[in-house]
Scaffold this motif. Structure first.
Motif, mmCIF file in Angstrom:
data_model
loop_
_atom_site.group_PDB
_atom_site.id
_atom_site.type_symbol
_atom_site.label_atom_id
_atom_site.label_comp_id
_atom_site.label_asym_id
_atom_site.label_seq_id
_atom_site.Cartn_x
_atom_site.Cartn_y
_atom_site.Cartn_z
ATOM 1 N N GLN A 40 0.798 -1.219 0.000
ATOM 2 C CA GLN A 40 0.000 0.000 0.000
ATOM 3 C C GLN A 40 0.835 1.275 0.000
ATOM 4 N N GLU A 41 1.934 1.289 0.716
ATOM 5 C CA GLU A 41 2.701 2.533 0.896
ATOM 6 C C GLU A 41 3.687 2.758 -0.247
ATOM 7 N N PRO A 42 3.704 3.962 -0.815
ATOM 8 C CA PRO A 42 4.717 4.285 -1.820
ATOM 9 C C PRO A 42 6.112 4.262 -1.182
ATOM 10 N N GLY A 43 7.111 3.979 -2.000
ATOM 11 C CA GLY A 43 8.481 3.977 -1.489
ATOM 12 C C GLY A 43 9.331 2.927 -2.170
ATOM 13 N N THR A 44 10.539 2.764 -1.656
ATOM 14 C CA THR A 44 11.476 1.785 -2.227
ATOM 15 C C THR A 44 11.422 0.494 -1.408
ATOM 16 N N TYR A 45 11.401 -0.610 -2.115
ATOM 17 C CA TYR A 45 11.265 -1.923 -1.501
ATOM 18 C C TYR A 45 12.397 -2.855 -1.948
ATOM 19 N N GLU A 46 12.601 -3.882 -1.124
ATOM 20 C CA GLU A 46 13.526 -4.958 -1.492
ATOM 21 C C GLU A 46 12.808 -6.286 -1.325
ATOM 22 N N ALA A 47 13.008 -7.158 -2.301
ATOM 23 C CA ALA A 47 12.486 -8.526 -2.202
ATOM 24 C C ALA A 47 13.662 -9.493 -2.265
ATOM 25 N N ILE A 48 13.769 -10.317 -1.239
ATOM 26 C CA ILE A 48 14.749 -11.401 -1.224
ATOM 27 C C ILE A 48 13.978 -12.687 -1.441
ATOM 28 N N ILE A 49 14.241 -13.348 -2.561
ATOM 29 C CA ILE A 49 13.539 -14.597 -2.866
ATOM 30 C C ILE A 49 14.497 -15.760 -2.661
ATOM 31 N N TYR A 50 14.055 -16.706 -1.835
ATOM 32 C CA TYR A 50 14.923 -17.856 -1.553
ATOM 33 C C TYR A 50 14.219 -19.163 -1.871
ATOM 34 N N ALA A 51 15.025 -20.175 -2.143
ATOM 35 C CA ALA A 51 14.542 -21.550 -2.323
ATOM 36 C C ALA A 51 15.251 -22.428 -1.302
ATOM 37 N N TYR A 52 14.505 -23.380 -0.744
ATOM 38 C CA TYR A 52 15.065 -24.246 0.304
ATOM 39 C C TYR A 52 14.413 -25.614 0.231
ATOM 40 N N ASP A 53 15.247 -26.654 0.248
ATOM 41 C CA ASP A 53 14.767 -28.036 0.274
ATOM 42 C C ASP A 53 15.292 -28.675 1.560
ATOM 43 N N ASP A 54 14.397 -28.947 2.496
ATOM 44 C CA ASP A 54 14.835 -29.475 3.792
ATOM 45 C C ASP A 54 15.306 -30.922 3.707
ATOM 46 N N ARG A 55 15.039 -31.597 2.591
ATOM 47 C CA ARG A 55 15.477 -32.986 2.435
ATOM 48 C C ARG A 55 16.954 -33.078 2.049
ATOM 49 N N THR A 56 17.440 -32.067 1.361
ATOM 50 C CA THR A 56 18.819 -32.110 0.865
ATOM 51 C C THR A 56 19.699 -31.007 1.435
ATOM 52 N N GLY A 57 19.066 -29.955 1.951
ATOM 53 C CA GLY A 57 19.833 -28.793 2.414
ATOM 54 C C GLY A 57 20.180 -27.827 1.296
ATOM 55 N N ASN A 58 19.688 -28.070 0.084
ATOM 56 C CA ASN A 58 19.944 -27.145 -1.013
ATOM 57 C C ASN A 58 19.254 -25.812 -0.767
ATOM 58 N N THR A 59 19.964 -24.721 -1.046
ATOM 59 C CA THR A 59 19.427 -23.374 -0.882
ATOM 60 C C THR A 59 19.844 -22.510 -2.065
ATOM 61 N N GLY A 60 19.105 -21.428 -2.278
ATOM 62 C CA GLY A 60 19.458 -20.460 -3.312
ATOM 63 C C GLY A 60 18.750 -19.153 -3.039
ATOM 64 N N VAL A 61 19.357 -18.029 -3.469
ATOM 65 C CA VAL A 61 18.811 -16.695 -3.174
ATOM 66 C C VAL A 61 19.071 -15.754 -4.343
ATOM 67 N N ASP A 62 18.111 -14.861 -4.579
ATOM 68 C CA ASP A 62 18.335 -13.705 -5.437
ATOM 69 C C ASP A 62 17.569 -12.534 -4.830
ATOM 70 N N LYS A 63 17.986 -11.306 -5.175
ATOM 71 C CA LYS A 63 17.396 -10.104 -4.589
ATOM 72 C C LYS A 63 17.050 -9.118 -5.688
ATOM 73 N N VAL A 64 16.058 -8.267 -5.397
ATOM 74 C CA VAL A 64 15.704 -7.191 -6.318
ATOM 75 C C VAL A 64 15.202 -5.989 -5.514
ATOM 76 N N ASN A 65 15.501 -4.787 -6.012
ATOM 77 C CA ASN A 65 14.975 -3.547 -5.430
ATOM 78 C C ASN A 65 14.033 -2.899 -6.441
ATOM 79 N N PHE A 66 12.898 -2.377 -5.966
ATOM 80 C CA PHE A 66 11.918 -1.768 -6.849
ATOM 81 C C PHE A 66 11.208 -0.633 -6.118
#
Length: 249
Positions: free
Chosen positions: A219-245
Motif C-alpha cells: 500500500q505505501e509508496p516507497g522503495t522496496y527490497e524482495a529477497i527470494i529464496y529456495a530451500y529443500d529441507d530434504r537435501t539442504g539445497n538453498t538459493g537466493v536472489d534479490k531485487v529492489n523496486f
C-alpha cells in the motif's frame, strides 16, 4: 667409473623427463545431474598446491548426463554414472615427479548470484591418468533468478506480481510432481521497506515450469527490497536472489 656415472645420470634424466598426465574433472549438482554446456558449465582451475601456480584451467562441456542412471538406478561400486557425453574438463599436465595439486571448481560459472566454489586435493603421478568418471566435485544449491519486479522498476499499482525462475544447479527442471518436485521445495519472498521487514510471501509454480509466482499488495509508496529464496529441507539445497523496486503514488 666416469662412464658408469654418465650412464646413470642419463637414465635418471630420462626417468625425470616430464610426462603428459591426463586429469578428468566433473562438477555434479547436489541431488541432480552434471553441470555442463546447457547452463554454461563449471570453471575448473588446477593448481600446484604448494605454490598456487595454475597448471591448467577451463570449463566443463557436454551434457548433464543420463537421468535414469544418475537419479533412479542404484549406484554400485566402480560403476560410473557418467558416460563419454557427460560434461567434463580434461586437463593434460606435464610433470616430472608426483605433484600435489588443488582442484577448484566454480559453478555454474555464468550465474554470478548462484556460484559455488568447491575444491579438493590429490597427488598427480606422472603418466598415471585419472580418466573415466574422473574427479567429481559436488555443487550444492539452487539457481534463483528474480524475473519480476525488475531491478529499479517503478510500479504504480500496489498489487505486485512476484516471479522467480528456480532451477537445479545443473539447470534441471523443477515442476509440480516432477522428478524435482516444486511442491516439495519451499520458495518464499521476504519483502522489506527501508530496511524493515514487512511480510514473507510463499510462492509456487503455476503455469510454467521453474517459474514460482505470488501476488503481494503493498500500500505505501516507497522503495522496496524482495529477497527470494529456495530451500529443500530434504537435501539442504538453498538459493537466493534479490531485487529492489519502487512503488509510486
Amino acid at each position: 667409473m666416469k662412464t658408469y656415472l654418465t650412464i646413470l645420470a642419463l637414465v635418471f634424466s630420462l626417468y625425470l623427463q616430464a610426462q603428459p598426465t591426463k586429469l578428468v574433472v566433473r562438477a555434479k549438482a547436489k541431488d541432480a545431474k552434471f553441470i555442463g554446456s546447457s547452463i554454461g558449465g563449471a570453471k575448473v582451475i588446477v593448481r600446484d598446491a604448494l605454490t598456487s601456480e595454475i597448471l591448467s584451467q577451463g570449463v566443463t562441456m557436454g551434457s548433464t548426463g543420463n537421468t535414469s542412471l544418475i537419479m533412479k538406478e542404484p549406484h554400485e561400486r566402480y560403476k560410473p554414472i557418467a558416460d563419454d557425453q557427460t560434461a567434463r574438463f580434461v586437463a593434460e599436465i606435464d610433470i616430472e615427479e608426483p605433484k600435489f595439486i588443488t582442484i577448484e571448481v566454480v559453478a555454474p560459472v555464468n550465474q554470478s548470484q548462484a556460484r559455488v566454489k568447491a575444491q579438493t586435493q590429490l597427488w598427480l603421478i606422472p603418466g598415471k591418468h585419472i580418466e573415466g568418471e574422473g574427479v567429481v566435485l559436488e555443487i550444492p544449491g539452487f539457481v534463483v533468478n528474480v524475473l519480476s519486479p525488475q531491478t529499479h522498476e517503478f510500479i504504480k499499482s500496489s498489487s505486485i506480481k512476484l516471479k522467480a525462475n528456480v532451477v537445479m544447479m545443473c539447470g534441471c527442471t523443477i515442476s509440480n510432481g516432477g522428478l524435482w518436485d516444486a511442491e516439495k521445495i519451499e520458495v518464499q519472498a521476504i519483502i522489506s521497506k527501508g530496511g524493515k521487514h514487512l511480510k514473507t510471501v510463499s510462492m509456487e509454480v503455476k503455469d510454467k515450469v521453474n517459474t514460482f509466482e505470488a501476488d503481494v499488495d503493498l500500500q505505501e509508496p516507497g522503495t522496496y527490497e524482495a529477497i527470494i529464496y529456495a530451500y529443500d529441507d530434504r537435501t539442504g539445497n538453498t538459493g537466493v536472489d534479490k531485487v529492489n523496486f519502487i512503488v509510486g503514488e
